[in-house]
Write a protein that holds these residues in place. Structure first.
Motif, short mmCIF file in Angstrom:
data_model
loop_
_atom_site.label_atom_id
_atom_site.label_comp_id
_atom_site.label_asym_id
_atom_site.label_seq_id
_atom_site.Cartn_x
_atom_site.Cartn_y
_atom_site.Cartn_z
N GLY A 133 0.83 -1.19 0.00
CA GLY A 133 0.00 0.00 0.00
C GLY A 133 0.87 1.25 0.00
N TYR A 134 0.20 2.41 0.05
CA TYR A 134 0.89 3.71 0.03
C TYR A 134 0.36 4.59 1.16
N GLU A 136 1.73 6.88 -4.49
CA GLU A 136 1.17 6.85 -5.85
C GLU A 136 0.33 8.10 -6.11
N SER A 142 1.58 0.42 -11.91
CA SER A 142 0.30 0.91 -11.38
C SER A 142 0.13 2.42 -11.59
N LEU A 150 -6.17 -1.13 -5.38
CA LEU A 150 -5.66 -0.14 -4.43
C LEU A 150 -6.83 0.70 -3.94
N GLN A 153 -8.24 3.60 -1.26
CA GLN A 153 -7.80 4.74 -0.45
C GLN A 153 -8.64 4.83 0.82
N SER A 197 -3.43 4.03 1.54
CA SER A 197 -4.11 3.12 0.63
C SER A 197 -3.49 1.74 0.75
N SER A 198 -4.29 0.73 0.44
CA SER A 198 -3.78 -0.64 0.47
C SER A 198 -4.53 -1.46 -0.57
N TYR A 199 -3.95 -2.59 -0.96
CA TYR A 199 -4.58 -3.46 -1.94
C TYR A 199 -5.61 -4.35 -1.24
#
Lengths: 139, 102
Positions: free
Chosen positions: A37-38, A71, A122, B15, B17, B22-24
């Motif tokens: 994740g970000y 991202e 991505s 992904l 938010q 954010s995560s998958y």
């Protein structure tokens, strides 16, 4: 002390900022990863070289790059910049508050580093970095 | 017309938010598909090497988007492109996948 010891100590500091209620989604010990994740942070030994401060002090400096990745496809570039700024500010504060890395170094000094963006599968990713210099007493 | 060739299943992660993070997250599981390695021309024009670009065929209207992560046989791929197509009057979805080893 060694590269490995310092690398692990910095990773531990980053790990403390991951998870629920923290600023990071994940932290890794190399820049090329498949993130969960970000934003996420990575730390690697830097290409910048440092020598002994003085031979009398018998102290050496190890330098690491800490990079925060965010991202931009979902949040947009402006928000991505704000997120990276907030994370870098938090990490810099953490490293100044614990400037010995819990005893792994004599003193560590975080300094602002490079910013930019790069394409991932991505989409585009914004990154910002800290340059962390760690002074270590050599035996 | 295409579905008899769907011999594998796939899982989609997207992904998602939440606040500033954010995560998958899993979107769907056990979708039917056919997976094959992309040919030389398609691989070259995407700037990739053999084994990095794959083509997946699935049912029409399947919920897969560019930037999703797809897992087939325990291997993760990133979705590079999605195209709706027709073969002999049968609709299907053609998906380009990038296999990332890191």
């Amino acid at each position: 002390m060694s590269w490995s010891t310092l690398h692990n100590a910095i990773k531990t500091k980053l790990d403390a900022r991951t998870g629920s209620g923290q600023v990071l989604a994940a932290a890794y010990k190399s820049h090329s990863v498949k993130p969960s994740g970000y934003p996420y942070a990575t730390v690697e030994p830097s290409s910048r070289e440092e020598d002994y401060l003085t031979l009398n002090d018998n102290r050496a400096t190890y330098v690491f790059d800490i990079v925060v990745h965010q991202e931009m496809e979902q949040v947009g570039e402006e928000r991505a910049i704000e997120i990276v700024e907030a994370v870098l500010d938090q990490l810099e504060k953490d490293l100044r508050d614990d400037y010995t890395l819990s005893g792994a170094a004599h003193v560590c000094r975080p300094a602002p580093g490079e910013w930019g963006e790069y394409p991932e599968e991505s989409g585009w990713v914004k990154y910002g970095s800290l340059k962390l210099s760690c002074e270590v007493d050599k035996q | 017309m295409m579905s008899p060739f769907f011999d594998k299943t796939f899982t989609v992660k997207r992904l998602t938010q939440s606040g500033d993070k954010s995560s998958y997250q899993s979107v769907s599981v056990d979708g039917a598909c056919m997976l094959r390695q992309a040919g030389a021309h398609l691989t070259q024009i995407n700037g990739l090497q053999y084994g990095e670009l794959w083509e997946m065929y699935a049912a029409a209207g399947v919920d897969v988007r560019t930037t999703d992560r797809v897992t087939v046989d325990g291997v993760d791929y990133t979705v590079k492109g999605v195209r709706s197509d027709t073969l002999g009057g049968a609709d299907y979805t053609h998906i380009l996948l990038v296999k990332k080893t890191l």
